[in-house]
Scaffold this active site. Structure first.
Site, PDB file in Angstrom:
ATOM      1  N   GLU A 127     -14.802   1.514 -33.995  1.00 56.16           N
ATOM      2  CA  GLU A 127     -13.542   0.995 -33.458  1.00 56.16           C
ATOM      3  C   GLU A 127     -12.633   0.438 -34.551  1.00 56.16           C
ATOM      4  OE1 GLU A 127     -12.301  -1.667 -29.693  1.00 56.16           O
ATOM      5  OE2 GLU A 127     -13.507  -2.724 -31.172  1.00 56.16           O
ATOM      6  N   ASP A 128     -13.232  -0.083 -35.613  1.00 61.69           N
ATOM      7  CA  ASP A 128     -12.413  -0.707 -36.656  1.00 61.69           C
ATOM      8  C   ASP A 128     -11.617   0.297 -37.474  1.00 61.69           C
ATOM      9  OD1 ASP A 128     -13.050  -3.425 -36.177  1.00 61.69           O
ATOM     10  OD2 ASP A 128     -15.008  -3.130 -37.103  1.00 61.69           O
ATOM     11  N   CYS A 160     -16.990  -2.265 -30.266  1.00 59.79           N
ATOM     12  CA  CYS A 160     -17.112  -1.820 -31.661  1.00 59.79           C
ATOM     13  C   CYS A 160     -17.691  -0.414 -31.779  1.00 59.79           C
ATOM     14  CB  CYS A 160     -18.007  -2.767 -32.447  1.00 59.79           C
ATOM     15  SG  CYS A 160     -17.675  -4.510 -32.239  1.00 59.79           S
ATOM     16  N   LEU A 210     -22.938  -5.606 -42.884  1.00 60.16           N
ATOM     17  CA  LEU A 210     -22.320  -6.916 -43.055  1.00 60.16           C
ATOM     18  C   LEU A 210     -22.687  -7.837 -41.898  1.00 60.16           C
ATOM     19  CD1 LEU A 210     -18.719  -5.784 -44.097  1.00 60.16           C
ATOM     20  CD2 LEU A 210     -20.506  -6.690 -45.605  1.00 60.16           C
ATOM     21  N   ARG A 236     -15.965  -1.233 -46.291  1.00 62.41           N
ATOM     22  CA  ARG A 236     -15.733  -0.381 -45.131  1.00 62.41           C
ATOM     23  C   ARG A 236     -14.499   0.520 -45.273  1.00 62.41           C
ATOM     24  NH1 ARG A 236     -16.358  -2.879 -39.424  1.00 62.41           N
ATOM     25  NH2 ARG A 236     -16.712  -0.649 -39.095  1.00 62.41           N
ATOM     26  N   ARG A 261     -10.055 -10.413 -41.249  1.00 63.80           N
ATOM     27  CA  ARG A 261     -10.012  -8.973 -41.529  1.00 63.80           C
ATOM     28  C   ARG A 261      -8.641  -8.348 -41.282  1.00 63.80           C
ATOM     29  NH1 ARG A 261     -15.259  -6.746 -40.977  1.00 63.80           N
ATOM     30  NH2 ARG A 261     -16.759  -8.197 -41.892  1.00 63.80           N
ATOM     31  N   HIS A 268     -13.542 -11.213 -35.085  1.00 64.94           N
ATOM     32  CA  HIS A 268     -12.454 -10.390 -34.586  1.00 64.94           C
ATOM     33  C   HIS A 268     -11.891 -10.982 -33.297  1.00 64.94           C
ATOM     34  CE1 HIS A 268     -14.139  -6.642 -36.787  1.00 64.94           C
ATOM     35  NE2 HIS A 268     -12.964  -6.924 -37.329  1.00 64.94           N
ATOM     36  N   ASP A 322     -22.053   0.011 -42.033  1.00 61.95           N
ATOM     37  CA  ASP A 322     -21.363  -0.480 -40.841  1.00 61.95           C
ATOM     38  C   ASP A 322     -20.608   0.612 -40.086  1.00 61.95           C
ATOM     39  OD1 ASP A 322     -21.760  -3.512 -41.083  1.00 61.95           O
ATOM     40  OD2 ASP A 322     -21.006  -2.978 -43.059  1.00 61.95           O
TER      41      ASP A 322
END
Length: 262
Positions: free
Chosen positions: A71-72, A255, A24, A91, A137, A168, A66
């Site tokens: 971290e997400d 990230c 993305l 994701r 997000r 973010h 991705d």
């Protein structure tokens, strides 16, 4: 006593897959160079390890382009880990893929069940509080569900707003030490860092905002000499990482790892 927001015994990262070229991006500025990105990722992991931490590198997930941005998928706190619920539909499956690695390290593992969404890139843990930026997000419902967990664990959660057009919250800020935030002027203008010492990115080098303090090192993207000099002059041990290819996918230093103490 070291601060659990800046000093860590472990980190988890994930090898970039060949599918990363299809990741993305808010703006298409070209595909990343896979070989160069993997070399930069190796340098990133080696830098984390050089601080004495144990770094687990998980296998690439080709079905999730991705997935290197681990971290997400989770928030790791001293009391346990919270599995996130990404706001990008493509994701969502990454969270289940990360769960076994964290279940092996944490006795208390929680989940954001939804319907809200929240991603780790919008969460800055400073040691004294958990700052969460609402963004495209991360929504209010996701933040509220996380708050129920952080309240139980004794952490104050403060909800703030990520500026429009910024992916973010941590795209525009980093924690340098328990009292000091590195931030763009745009984000700091909101007043969200009142009570902290704030260092502003030099004009034109705002893209260096996403750095990480990892033990006694500060990892930041290469190519921003004024920012690097500023942090060095402030006494930080700056380590430069080639972030050219991750940046094409809106990724940065934070990230690429989950940082934790176990």
């Amino acid at each position: 006593m070291t601060n659990p927001a800046t000093h860590f015994t472990h980190a988890i990262s994930r090898r970039p897959g060949a599918s990363v070229t299809h990741g993305l991006r808010a703006e298409d500025r070209g595909a990343p160079d896979l070989a160069r990105l993997r070399a930069a990722h190796d340098a990133y992991v080696a830098t984390l390890r050089s601080t004495g931490a144990k770094v687990t590198v998980l296998d690439a997930l080709e079905e999730y382009p991705d997935a290197l941005f681990v971290e997400d998928t989770a928030l790791c706190l001293p009391e346990g880990a919270v599995m996130m619920r990404p706001g990008a539909a493509s994701r969502m499956g990454e969270v289940a893929q990360m769960r076994p690695a964290l279940a092996a390290l944490f006795e208390d593992l929680r989940d954001i069940h939804g319907p809200g969404h929240i991603e780790g890139g919008d969460i800055l843990f400073t040691g004294r509080e958990v700052l969460v930026g609402r963004s495209a997000r991360t929504d209010a419902t996701g933040v509220a569900e996380l708050r129920a967990v952080t309240d139980e664990w004794g952490h104050s959660l403060r909800e703030v707003q990520t500026p429009p057009g910024v992916l973010h919250f941590k795209t525009d800020c980093s924690l340098l030490d328990p009292e000091t935030i590195l931030s763009t002027k745009l984000l700091d203008a909101s007043g969200c860092f009142e009570g902290y010492r704030v260092l502003h990115l030099p004009d034109g080098e705002e893209a260096a905002a996403n750095a990480i303090r990892f033990n006694d090192a500060v990892l930041m993207p290469a190519g921003f000499p004024k920012a690097a000099e500023m942090l060095s002059d402030e006494g930080y041990d700056v380590r430069l990482i080639d972030n050219r290819d991750c940046a094409l996918l809106d990724g940065g230093m934070s990230c690429l790892s989950l940082r934790l103490n176990v």
